[in-house]
Design a protein around this motif. Sequence first.
Motif, PDB file in Angstrom:
ATOM      1  N   GLY A 174       0.540  -1.016   0.053  1.00 14.43           N
ATOM      2  CA  GLY A 174       0.398  -0.582   0.266  1.00 14.43           C
ATOM      3  C   GLY A 174       0.941   0.977  -0.160  1.00 14.43           C
ATOM      4  N   LEU A 175       2.051   0.984   0.733  1.00 17.44           N
ATOM      5  CA  LEU A 175       2.621   2.338   0.800  1.00 17.44           C
ATOM      6  C   LEU A 175       3.987   2.481  -0.514  1.00 17.44           C
ATOM      7  N   ILE A 223       0.753   3.866  -2.887  1.00 18.49           N
ATOM      8  CA  ILE A 223       0.538   5.670  -1.966  1.00 18.49           C
ATOM      9  C   ILE A 223       1.794   6.663  -2.197  1.00 18.49           C
ATOM     10  N   TYR A 258      -3.286   6.842   8.132  1.00 14.51           N
ATOM     11  CA  TYR A 258      -2.583   5.469   8.575  1.00 14.51           C
ATOM     12  C   TYR A 258      -0.929   5.904   8.951  1.00 14.51           C
ATOM     13  N   GLU A 287      -8.278   9.846   3.324  1.00 14.59           N
ATOM     14  CA  GLU A 287      -8.863   8.920   3.778  1.00 14.59           C
ATOM     15  C   GLU A 287     -10.305   8.848   3.476  1.00 14.59           C
ATOM     16  N   SER A 299      -4.344  -0.488   0.498  1.00 20.44           N
ATOM     17  CA  SER A 299      -3.241  -1.888   0.829  1.00 20.44           C
ATOM     18  C   SER A 299      -3.930  -2.975   0.377  1.00 20.44           C
ATOM     19  N   THR A 348      -3.298  -4.660   1.089  1.00 20.12           N
ATOM     20  CA  THR A 348      -2.507  -6.072   2.072  1.00 20.12           C
ATOM     21  C   THR A 348      -3.994  -6.614   2.740  1.00 20.12           C
TER      22      THR A 348
HETATM   23  C1  PLP Z   1      -2.221  -0.750   5.928  1.00 14.54           C
HETATM   24  C2  PLP Z   1      -2.406   0.649   5.349  1.00 14.54           C
HETATM   25  C3  PLP Z   1      -1.694   1.286   4.654  1.00 14.54           C
HETATM   26  C4  PLP Z   1       0.016   0.764   4.116  1.00 14.54           C
HETATM   27  O1  PLP Z   1      -0.454  -0.835   3.264  1.00 14.54           O
HETATM   28  P1  PLP Z   1       0.759  -1.401   3.353  1.00 14.54           P
HETATM   29  O2  PLP Z   1       0.281  -2.707   2.603  1.00 14.54           O
HETATM   30  O3  PLP Z   1       1.301  -2.156   4.506  1.00 14.54           O
HETATM   31  O4  PLP Z   1       1.912  -0.967   2.681  1.00 14.54           O
HETATM   32  C5  PLP Z   1      -1.644   2.649   4.103  1.00 14.54           C
HETATM   33  N1  PLP Z   1      -3.164   3.036   4.434  1.00 14.54           N
HETATM   34  C6  PLP Z   1      -4.044   2.171   5.373  1.00 14.54           C
HETATM   35  C7  PLP Z   1      -5.635   3.244   5.881  1.00 14.54           C
HETATM   36  C8  PLP Z   1      -3.319   0.393   6.276  1.00 14.54           C
HETATM   37  O5  PLP Z   1      -4.652   0.314   6.938  1.00 14.54           O
END
Ligand code: PLP
Length: 374
Positions: free
Chosen positions: A81-82, A85, A106, A149, A200, A202
């Motif tokens: 996610g980072l 971004i 975050y 967000e 993210s 993830t």
């Molecule tokens: C986890 C998260 C991120 C970062 O994502 P990663 O996949 O860990 O790099 C960014 N924004 C939000 C809202 C998140 O919950």
Amino acid sequence: MRFQTKNVHFPEKMNAHEVSKTKPIYQTTAFAFQDLEDMESFYEGNKSYFYTRMGNPNTDDLAKGVADLEGAEMGVTSSSGLSAILAGVLAVAKSGDHIVATEDLYGGTYQLFSHELKEFGIEVSFVDCSNREAIEKEIKENTVLLYTESITNPLLRVEDLEGIVKIAAVHNLKTMVDNTFATPYLIRPHEVGADMVVHSATKYIGGHSDVSAGVLTGSKELMARAKNKISTLGSNLGPFDGWLGTRGLKTLSLRMERQCANAQKLADALKGLSAVKKVFYPQAAAPNGNGAIVTIELTDDQDIFAFSKKLQWIKIVPTLAGVETSISYPVGTSHRPLPKEMREKLGVTDRMIRISVGIEDAEDIIDVFQNALA
Ligand SMILES: *Cc1c(COP(=O)(O)O)cnc(C)c1O
């Protein structure tokens, strides 16, 4: 062929995927050209794949899947996610530019914005994005991007994206929305005019806590720029991770439907408990649900460390959005990078627990919390 050559060049049946039900994993670093003419045709734009850092069918599936759900022209994936971004930011901002971002960020994004971007020469101001005047006040000559967000963490405020996009339009700024908590199942920021949406993956897109990935969506023009950043910085997603993300994505709406319903039931049940000072759970976030995260603040007499020992099958993890219910302690994890004064200003206290509600039977989830807080 002699032995060693045979050992390497045994006949691999290519294009077997024409008959396989699921997409194979293109676990390859590159794609072969039939001849040099074929190579030329890549540079003329007639061929999709060349080198996995620049693109791979499995990562493209994930990008396309999320872009379609978000209602975007194009998507790109990255390693996390980072990194997605960062790619989105670098697609529109360069040294000397300024960004206005929500202060309710975050923790990792806050660190990226406040430390790393600064070293790139990009300055970021943090504001309360629910306050129109506060945003306007921070916009300067060199501001290029408004970043927010859709549902904030851990206080779960639902931002007025339409209002934020309007302010950006007046000042000719791009907008970027982290839609990780809402997912396109609940909120689709492009529909109100946001330029870029980031995930993210993830979290809910993957949904099974087994893949770190990022997805960014937007116009073809912006995504081409972001994709170029990702391949040049080398923050591309791997084929297997793209495959896992795609597999997770297919059940997004089923998972969200159940997880949102469970979260609503849990939020209602927790409101009645004397050990709970406050329940944070959005109202009217979207027509089909209010998200699957519930944050609670315990009363001052509760021992939060003792509570954490009574959670039976619920794991304490520094993440969210898996199919299993889990909890996190924002002050100890996601919000650890935020200065204490900033946390206090936001109202993120050391008595807060963020619950990521899973797909189990709601009654069992409620039982665990009721017993732990009895
Ligand atoms: C986890 C998260 C991120 C970062 O994502 P990663 O996949 O860990 O790099 C960014 N924004 C939000 C809202 C998140 O919950």
